[in-house]
Design an enzyme around this catalytic site. Structure first.
Site, short mmCIF file in Angstrom:
data_model
loop_
_atom_site.label_atom_id
_atom_site.label_comp_id
_atom_site.label_asym_id
_atom_site.label_seq_id
_atom_site.Cartn_x
_atom_site.Cartn_y
_atom_site.Cartn_z
N GLU A 113 36.27 49.80 43.52
CA GLU A 113 36.00 49.73 42.07
C GLU A 113 35.97 51.28 41.37
O GLU A 113 36.20 51.51 40.35
CB GLU A 113 35.01 48.69 41.45
CG GLU A 113 33.44 49.26 41.45
CD GLU A 113 33.16 48.76 42.89
OE1 GLU A 113 33.91 48.34 43.73
OE2 GLU A 113 31.87 48.50 42.86
N CYS B 156 31.07 44.96 49.02
CA CYS B 156 29.84 45.42 49.55
C CYS B 156 29.05 44.00 50.17
O CYS B 156 29.21 43.43 50.79
CB CYS B 156 29.00 46.31 48.76
SG CYS B 156 28.00 47.41 49.70
N HIS C 10 33.28 50.44 48.08
CA HIS C 10 33.45 49.92 46.67
C HIS C 10 34.70 50.24 46.24
O HIS C 10 34.79 51.48 45.46
CB HIS C 10 32.21 50.57 45.83
CG HIS C 10 30.94 49.95 46.27
ND1 HIS C 10 30.38 49.09 45.26
CD2 HIS C 10 30.22 50.09 47.13
CE1 HIS C 10 29.29 48.53 45.51
NE2 HIS C 10 28.88 49.58 46.85
#
Ligand code: GLN
Length: 537
Positions: free
Chosen positions: A512, A384, A510
């Site tokens: 994650e 990001c 993102h």
């Protein structure tokens, strides 16, 4: 009417006892026995969602597929259960009041005085039952944020009391998580704080069915008996929860203590099927027996509070285990990085991750880190804001556009390689207005990302306002910063790579958020592989 059972998890004595982990571990065990389970968190604060909270206040903001900005515990739920959550899994007091007040303005309560009881408690009960009423779940676990006795959690406890009464015996249970502290001077575990917190719960009309007691020492049978007697539960309903080496041990520890069994018995659900945790235990086995180590520098501006990067650190655990590698994180504050000290601060790392973030504090340090990774062929992963910094660094130092920047950092910047999307320019409100949630991305076949995902069309979660500026795309590409992923609908650039570098990937999304124990994220897995290669020289 369906037969969904409800488990409420309350906390006593102090915050930070890990209700989220206990809830997620119990859910994992029930899921592993074949039940369909989901978890929800009710947060007693007034913010509509944690999206407007500074990470120092509340740790990471976790984003769901449907674009909800939620509490970081939802990340644990997804990582443990391997199923996605949604807006319905996280409700705050702000949201509850907002819907009640909206109804009042519409005239839905016409003639009535709108009150905490019944209107707020009805709304809470409705939010608790939304998930159960889908018919998708045998069991819904609802974690009540905060600590029993807090003024702001009273309406939630009252809603639990009413639901227990309405749904009847064997359809709901309350698990109360408390602390049994060890007094070193007395050489004793102390039960009084637990007694007091249970008493407080009972004053609100709720009796716990099960006590889970966090403790640094083993809780003897005598102490369990004492807790049972004074807290009005059976001795087998006092479950000890000793500090664990990793949160991923907690499901097994809770199984050994029989938590899932007593829960099922109380809910009159079958206990004959034993939990199947084969894959989970394979993960633990690999995680605990790594064959090598890599060190990754995590560059961020909230590094004092590691919880601000929870999903990233957990994704490293999953990806490390998948590769049988221990991932050590070197936490680096981006504000402290300068051209002068960077080679010292980053000496010896095998990979560099530049983290997400907002605002200009520390961004110059992040740009230094990108340059260091790019010039020294160290695997680089930008997420990001980290990807945006990679684009700025490339524009400045490779294209020679010294004034390149993001309009987030300099709104009058003459070379805005990162800028606001047109529709964002009209937005004045901060809450819930970013590009949020899952968006498709088309990957270029000949790329690191395609190699990692092994497919062309992916969907990943977003949380940002600013975008790669397509005006500079040709220039960037010609100089070697490749576009490796694009949103097929909008044409927005989602992934950049540098072919001449061993592993240089920046993603606007993102990744994650989607990494789980059973599904480690392919990009993290690939990044760790690249870091291992780097470590071997
Ligand atoms: N601040 C940047 C934006 O809003 C990046 C956000 C992030 O890293 N999550 O676009």
């Amino acid at each position: 009417m369906n037969n969904t059972k409800y488990i409420f998890v309350t906390g006593g004595v102090t915050s930070s006892l890990g209700k989220g982990i206990i809830g997620a571990s119990l859910a994992k065990l029930l899921q592993a026995r074949g039940y369909s389970v989901t978890i929800q968190k009710l947060d007693p604060y007034i913010n509509i969602d944690p999206g407007t909270l500074n990470p120092y206040e509340h740790g990471e903001c976790f984003v769901t597929n449907d674009g909800a900005e939620t509490d970081l515990d939802l990340g644990h739920y997804e990582r443990f259960l391997n199923i996605p959550t949604s807006q319905a899994n996280n409700v705050t007091t702000g949201r509850i009041y907002q819907s009640v007040i909206n109804k009042e303005r519409k005239g839905e309560f016409l003639g009535k005085t709108v009150q905490v009881i019944p209107h707020i408690t009805d709304e809470i009960k409705h939010r608790i039952q939304i998930l159960g009423n889908t018919g998708d779940y045998d069991i819904v676990i609802t974690e009540i944020g905060g600590t029993v006795g807090d003024i702001e959690s009273l309406p939630y406890i009252e809603a639990v009391r009413q639901l227990e009464w309405e749904l009847g015996e064997h359809n709901t249970i309350v698990i109360h998580l408390t602390l049994v502290p060890y007094l070193a001077a007395a050489g004793e575990l102390k039960t009084k704080p637990t007694q007091h917190s249970v008493k407080m719960l009972m004053q609100s009309g709720v009796s716990p069915d099960i006590l889970v007691c966090r403790s640094e020492h083993l809780i003897s049978d005598d102490i369990k008996r004492k807790l049972a007697l004074f807290c009005n539960v059976k001795k087998q309903d006092v479950i000890q929860s000793i500090d664990a080496e990793t949160i991923y041990d907690v499901p097994n520890l809770m199984f050994d203590e029989g938590l899932d069994k007593v829960v099922l018995e109380k809910l009159k659900l079958a206990t004959d099927k034993q939990p199947k945790l084969i894959k989970w235990n394979e993960f633990l086995q690999k995680f605990k027996n790594p064959k090598s180590t890599v060190e990754i520098a995590l560059i961020g501006k909230y590094v004092e509070l590691h919880d601000s990067y929870k999903s990233i650190t957990e994704a490293f655990i999953h990806a490390g285990a998948a590769n049988e590698i221990k991932v050590i994180i070197r936490w680096i504050h981006s504000e402290e990085l300068t051209a002068k000290n960077i080679s010292k601060k980053l000496a010896g790392v095998n990979g560099i991750l530049v983290a997400p973030g907002f605002g200009d504090r520390g961004t110059e340090g992040k740009i230094e880190a990108v340059q260091f990774a790019r010039e020294n062929n160290i695997p680089f992963f930008g997420i990001c804001l980290g990807m945006q910094m990679a684009v700025i660094e490339f524009a400045r130092n490779v294209l020679g556009l010294q004034k390149a920047d993001s309009t987030e950092m300099d709104k009058d910047c003459p070379i805005p390689v990162i800028n606001l999307m047109e529709e964002q320019k009209e937005v004045t409100k901060k809450g819930g207005t970013m590009r949020l949630g899952a968006w498709d991305c088309q990957l270029t076949k000949d790329s690191k990302v395609f190699e990692a995902y092994q497919k062309e069309l992916i969907s990943e979660r977003h949380r940002h306002r600013y975008e790669y500026n397509n005006v500079y795309k040709n220039q960037l590409e010609q100089a070697g910063m490749k576009t490796a992923g694009i949103n097929p609908k909008t044409g927005l650039v989602e992934v950049v790579e540098i072919d001449s570098h061993p592993w240089f990937v920046g993603v606007q999304y993102h990744p994650e958020y989607k990494s789980t124990v059973l599904n480690p994220h392919p990009l993290f897995v690939s990044f760790i592989k690249a870091a291992l290669k780097q470590s071997k020289g």
